[in-house]
Design a protein around this motif. Sequence first.
Motif, short mmCIF file in Angstrom:
data_model
loop_
_atom_site.label_atom_id
_atom_site.label_comp_id
_atom_site.label_asym_id
_atom_site.label_seq_id
_atom_site.Cartn_x
_atom_site.Cartn_y
_atom_site.Cartn_z
N LYS A 181 0.84 -1.20 0.00
CA LYS A 181 0.00 0.00 0.00
C LYS A 181 0.88 1.26 0.00
O LYS A 181 0.49 2.31 -0.50
CB LYS A 181 -0.91 0.02 1.24
N ILE A 182 2.04 1.13 0.61
CA ILE A 182 3.08 2.16 0.55
C ILE A 182 4.25 1.53 -0.20
O ILE A 182 4.72 0.45 0.18
CB ILE A 182 3.53 2.62 1.95
N PRO A 183 4.75 2.17 -1.28
CA PRO A 183 5.83 1.57 -2.06
C PRO A 183 7.11 1.40 -1.23
O PRO A 183 7.43 2.23 -0.38
CB PRO A 183 6.06 2.57 -3.19
N TRP A 185 10.15 1.77 -2.18
CA TRP A 185 11.10 2.86 -2.42
C TRP A 185 10.81 4.08 -1.55
O TRP A 185 11.72 4.73 -1.06
CB TRP A 185 11.12 3.26 -3.91
N ARG A 186 9.54 4.36 -1.33
CA ARG A 186 9.15 5.51 -0.51
C ARG A 186 9.57 5.27 0.94
O ARG A 186 10.12 6.16 1.60
CB ARG A 186 7.64 5.72 -0.62
N TYR A 187 9.34 4.06 1.42
CA TYR A 187 9.71 3.70 2.78
C TYR A 187 11.24 3.66 2.95
O TYR A 187 11.77 4.16 3.94
CB TYR A 187 9.12 2.34 3.15
N ASP A 188 11.94 3.10 1.97
CA ASP A 188 13.40 3.03 2.03
C ASP A 188 14.03 4.43 2.09
O ASP A 188 15.02 4.65 2.80
CB ASP A 188 13.97 2.27 0.83
N ASN A 189 13.46 5.37 1.34
CA ASN A 189 13.95 6.75 1.39
C ASN A 189 13.78 7.33 2.79
O ASN A 189 14.67 8.00 3.32
CB ASN A 189 13.21 7.63 0.37
N TYR A 190 12.62 7.05 3.39
CA TYR A 190 12.33 7.52 4.75
C TYR A 190 13.36 6.99 5.75
O TYR A 190 13.93 7.74 6.55
CB TYR A 190 10.92 7.06 5.13
N VAL A 191 13.63 5.70 5.68
CA VAL A 191 14.60 5.07 6.59
C VAL A 191 15.99 5.68 6.38
O VAL A 191 16.72 5.95 7.34
CB VAL A 191 14.65 3.54 6.37
#
Length: 199
Positions: A181-183, A185-191
């Motif tokens: 539901k959340i990509p 890549w978007r989460y990895d950038n956040y981390v």
Amino acid sequence: MSTSIPVFSSYLIDKFLLIAYENSIEPIIIITKFDMISQKEKMEIKKYISYYRKIGIKVYLNTSVSKIKKEFEGCVVALCGQTGAGKSSLLNKIDASLKLKTGEVSTSLGRGKHTTRLVELLEVNDGLIADTPGFSSLDIHMNRNDIRKFYYDFNIPCKYRSCSHIKEDGCEIIKLVNKNKIPTWRYDNYVKFLSEVEK
């Protein structure tokens, strides 16, 4: 954001989004050089475009000149991006009378050569546009709480009020990532952002 030389980077876009939100600026993403990539690469880029639009961010291809020009009407705009991304070329399309100098892109370095060297306010469509110099790196100066706050699509009720969405058991964001539901890549950038700044 260019799709090809310099290469597309969601990490850089997400960094720009953080800076924009921190400074109460409405971000608009403009994708350039879409015609220079393969059909397979276009499909991949469209996934990013789709998600950004889903979370409420306006995204245009630089060929949508009339729509972009309308967005600029009566506004003060800072046009930012990597060297060689096509900022000056876009402005020339919007207003041919500007005749801004555009440069070549170095295929060996994978980035552009500086053509805009000063920040200049240009009068375009009853507004002002700052055509800023390109860059090869961009730093953010905010803490972890700010990053979490300005990742607006992560602002949902979580098991823990102060959840960092990293390792917490039962974290709703991690669940959404696992459900696609959340990509990723978007989460990895956040981390990655969290790892780069002070607590």
